[in-house]
Design a protein around this motif. Structure first.
Motif, PDB file in Angstrom:
ATOM      1  N   THR A   1      -6.370   2.772  -1.012  1.00 28.50           N
ATOM      2  CA  THR A   1      -4.976   3.210  -0.917  1.00 28.50           C
ATOM      3  C   THR A   1      -4.819   4.695  -1.235  1.00 28.50           C
ATOM      4  O   THR A   1      -5.224   5.134  -2.309  1.00 28.50           O
TER       5      THR A   1
ATOM      6  N   LEU B   1      -8.994  -3.731   6.197  1.00 27.69           N
ATOM      7  CA  LEU B   1     -10.357  -3.444   5.728  1.00 27.69           C
ATOM      8  C   LEU B   1     -11.305  -3.223   6.904  1.00 27.69           C
ATOM      9  O   LEU B   1     -12.185  -2.371   6.854  1.00 27.69           O
TER      10      LEU B   1
ATOM     11  N   ASP C   1      -8.383  -1.379  -0.806  1.00 31.87           N
ATOM     12  CA  ASP C   1      -7.845  -0.798   0.428  1.00 31.87           C
ATOM     13  C   ASP C   1      -8.027   0.714   0.480  1.00 31.87           C
ATOM     14  O   ASP C   1      -7.589   1.345   1.436  1.00 31.87           O
TER      15      ASP C   1
ATOM     16  N   GLU D   1       0.826  -1.208   0.000  1.00 29.67           N
ATOM     17  CA  GLU D   1       0.000   0.000   0.000  1.00 29.67           C
ATOM     18  C   GLU D   1       0.856   1.251   0.000  1.00 29.67           C
ATOM     19  O   GLU D   1       0.614   2.204  -0.758  1.00 29.67           O
TER      20      GLU D   1
ATOM     21  N   SER E   1      -5.112  -8.639   4.543  1.00 31.73           N
ATOM     22  CA  SER E   1      -5.905  -7.449   4.223  1.00 31.73           C
ATOM     23  C   SER E   1      -7.159  -7.335   5.089  1.00 31.73           C
ATOM     24  O   SER E   1      -7.844  -6.313   5.036  1.00 31.73           O
TER      25      SER E   1
END
Lengths: 248, 248, 248, 248, 248, 248
Positions: free
Chosen positions: D80, D124, D78, D50, D120
């Protein structure tokens, strides 16, 4: 029905104020049994006093239950020793803060507790949060010593009034909860003066006790309130071991 | 630096386990002063024992501070009497649950406390919530009496292991926090066995105490931890009045 | 023990302030290794600067770990790149905001961070919330550029003082947390001036690093902080692929 | 209207999947402009990737805005670099996770995100919590590498299906959110197969962008998203200084 | 696409304001079908009016769905009857409060709803909390009757402006949400005047409806929004039984 | 004291079960006045039925208050129309869900509501959350139609028992709350069978009503529960305008 009302501080005159408030709302078939703790601080102001109010409180609850009380009330707004008392007793035990905020929630969406000393504000915020009312109930302190409420020469009642005014204006409180057992005699007067519901925890606890009794409900014993484990207690506190205190 | 480590139960053998854990991590210039409470329950299992562990604990903290301790640790995972001790003392006071979850949060996003008895589970959940870790930390009980940890014939350690396995698998815990001071000697062994960080609160509290001391930080006295108000205490507890205990 | 202290902005004079603060509290056996990031913004003010401070920070952490550091500190109060650094490194990595609020929680129930620019206020509120302190810790901005703290001609320190006063009066803060690594040299002075605990994150992070090291604890690698997956990185950032950076 | 859709990883085949999903739902007067980041990881799996996806992403957003885009979408689940992008750009910037959970909330009270890799999951969960959906939305990982979604020989899609089944049965999810931009082409198929609403974040972001544009709304610039302060950036990242990147 | 926009109060002039706001942002292929409820209060101010606005609203939604609408909007900021409407209809149903706060969250971290009457403030706070925005969105009331917004002689708009000023200054709101469908015509004017994003819920709901339709998404029917159970309704409300209303 | 107990569904046999439960716990000086709503659904199962139960409920509350009732109880576990009723009436109004969870909180730290249909589960979770008990109280559905509770041939009671078993084992519930007014007659039997406290909301509401009455407390009228504004209601609902209904 017999309701034990324990004043966990050792000032008998405050017990008398508390007993009056309890009797005013008790049902016709309810007997109020007021007792003053025989050991510990003369008033409960902050964490340290609280800690030393608990042993005397638990002694009275154990004695009261053995003498046939059907429910017990802890008449200090910090709900001092409530968890330990619930573990000890088989009868329901009710704290006046818990009873007051629970009652207030049935008549107002937002309300404010006005208590005595600043040092009690955060402990009460923790209680309110634990009772699930953190989003609905604010806590204010009028910055007055507990026993000054009994002294007509002090300005305690005037400071209390000023803090109530702030609660109504700044917090948009719809109702006021009196945050000290020693304020119980002011309930009707303040209600008339401010025109909003004013809740006294002693009265609320009496009605809660009557309610639980009528429904045949008492503390669940299969979780955090399981009866104390039998074991030795040492030194000065030897006599308070569960089997000595509760089962004697 | 001198760190007072109070075992608030009255079982001296557990104090010895605690002292060993403290010494293992203490800095070279730190002196660990272990003391066993002289009054109260032999183990702390639930709310009732907790209440009666507080007076003896506070006596030791007052004595230790007068004798020159620079910080005090309460070596029971319920953080028994922590608020009252912070109000009483001018030196920093650290609870081992608070220290353990605080340390765990620096090395794992999710972790689980494994404690002894089921009746301690909800009290620990309240602590964890108050310490701001409710969303990150679960609490499990292995259902073992505290003192059985010291008994090689009991299956206590086996039950503890099984609960750790469940924590790793079902909670997806990234780290384990040992939920009883009496487990402190198992830390290295369990870490090796399970391959995840295992946090012992006694060690965490020692390092936290050293840190606060090095930074010159101690309990704020302008809020909920204001020093106790001077006032009479009555009956059996007369000697515990703040001026008797703290200022003598 | 060797602690790498990375200043993730590229202003070496600030690194020097940070290094001084770190050395003041470090134990006798701790070596502080201060480094300034070699790429990115000269100060970190808001989300955009933060994003570009991360690559240089991670480079220094990878180099420091290879060179034998036992722990790493990210000396920017936004805890810039903390999650990525924990995934990258096997040694513990500590953010100064996280360390500061964690330390403050042991000495005060309510405290306030005073930071530099308004645009950093909400990012810090998010951090505080994630660290579990949302209910106990407020964030204020003195509305001063980061580098003005180093300029004796600016009124930055005066504005900082005024905001601390507001925190004490309006938030009823019991302690103050300095919300910028560049304020570390003011800690003692402000503590003396305001008479409340003042917490500096650099010092708090050093003691936290020493604590984790003494306990043998490091980042859990079985969850969100699993080591980066080996894979190609393209273009200008090719050299930062995990195998290039961390394993070279 | 022109919507820039940035794939912040450097795998062009995934950009193509994303572009298809965007075009399927775009209005007749909307032009979709897909771009692949020119620097950084080939897939974004966890915090480390990320961090290195952000510079390339911000370059594309700056270029796209200068070229006349009316809104930008960050097509990685994500989200990002979303905060930095909002600070940088004057046009609205939309993350696909944010858009997906926001859309799901209009059609279901409880829903579950099914993402790729376990590492992840917690990132999240943090996003979901920040977007206010922590009480309504669970996150599950199917434990599949991102790029395996593009590999017909892998069992990635089968694992995804099994995790959706668990979400429906164990979480009582009323709807499913696909937790990776690379799953966008599966939306219709999974909806038909499971008979519940299935939400793809790329589509949701396109409609959200069109909505904000039609209402004339863009990012508020008077708070945390204030435009970056002009200042030098040093070393390899010199060219990314705000005045170089955004205002050139 | 056809979007039914139901004004759940019975004042047709307000429907006209609402329809104008809807048409201004609708896509070229969207047909806006405005309807005024045929029964109930002329304005919705508080819980009591809300209760009696629901039957007329549900009638219109049932009729609209049968007539071929693809989505329905409830154009009252209390999101009156939203849950019941979602249970009744198979097409998506959108509340304007939900749509407005959802849109605002994409462009601002903190925002404030300014509504009409004080008695609507707490109900809106409950909605905001349920929509997950409790930490980001405050609610203020300008203390104006709903229908006074239509009366040029009233000072309603001036009071609204004053409350927006307070929101920007005291709440540090980055954006304003207009808390009444009857304010929809003021959006552009207030945005120009205050220089911050101003969000109107009617517009936001139209774009949300178009978005859900384009994605082929509608209310999940396997949970709390399951279609009503067929059963008799008695008395005056007999005709509203599910099979009479929805399936006729 | 006279307590109006309104069954808001139109099934008189259920009113009879409710009245029996109310009378069993009422004080000697309390008169229970049971009424069945004259319009709307024969049972309340989900949001749609709820909406159409409100008008008939409010009619009965208005009539009851005029006829001299001192408090009103809404005897449906969804607390249907509670907010509107509190705005309408000057006497206290109590919902049975609110009363039941409030009482349960005095005797157990963790408890579970077992209700009828799955579609009522999330609405009850919302109520529980609003009443501040989200962290202490779970909700389960036995998946049985409301009226099947009255049918001896159905397996409703058996399914209820199975769900209670799950609550005790899986939720570690310390007490059970019966989640439907139609279960009130089972309270004593289930308590005996499972050996844990079982709380019935009808009984709890009666005692709460007696308590508020004894304390002289009623709904605060200076906030969200202000009396309805006088205004025209149109169409079929014209007769329900506040001045028609409440003041006639």
């Amino acid at each position: 029905m017999r309701i034990l009302v324990v004043n966990p501080n050792t000032t008998a005159s405050m017990t008398s104020t508390i007993a009056d408030a309890a009797c005013r709302v008790a049902g016709h078939q309810t007997e109020i049994i007021p007792v003053t703790s025989s050991m510990g601080p003369v008033s409960i102001e902050g964490y340290y006093d609280e800690a030393f109010a608990v042993p005397g409180l638990l002694v009275e609850i154990a004695k009261g239950e053995k003498a046939g009380a059907d429910a017990a009330i802890i008449a200090c707004f910090d709900d001092t020793g409530l968890d330990a008392a619930r573990a000890l007793a088989d009868i329901p035990v009710i704290g006046i803060c818990e009873a007051a905020v629970s009652a207030a929630a049935f008549i107002a969406q937002r309300f404010t507790i006005v208590t005595t000393m600043e040092r009690s504000r955060l402990p009460l915020e923790h209680l309110v949060h634990r009772y699930g009312m953190g989003a609905r109930c604010k806590v204010r302190a009028a910055d007055i010593p507990v026993l000054s409420l009994e002294d007509p020469a002090s300005n305690a009642r005037e400071r209390l009034r000023r803090e109530i005014e702030k609660a109504l204006r700044q917090d948009r409180a719809e109702a006021i909860v009196l945050g000290c057992a020693g304020m119980a005699d002011l309930t009707a007067e303040l209600r008339a003066e401010f025109g909003v519901p004013v809740v006294d925890g002693v009265a609320a606890a009496v009605k809660q006790a009557e309610g639980l009794f009528a429904m045949g409900l008492s503390t669940a014993k299969n979780g955090a309130y399981a009866s104390p484990v039998t074991k030795p207690y040492r030194g000065l506190l030897e006599g308070f071991a569960p089997e000595n205190l509760a089962r004697a």
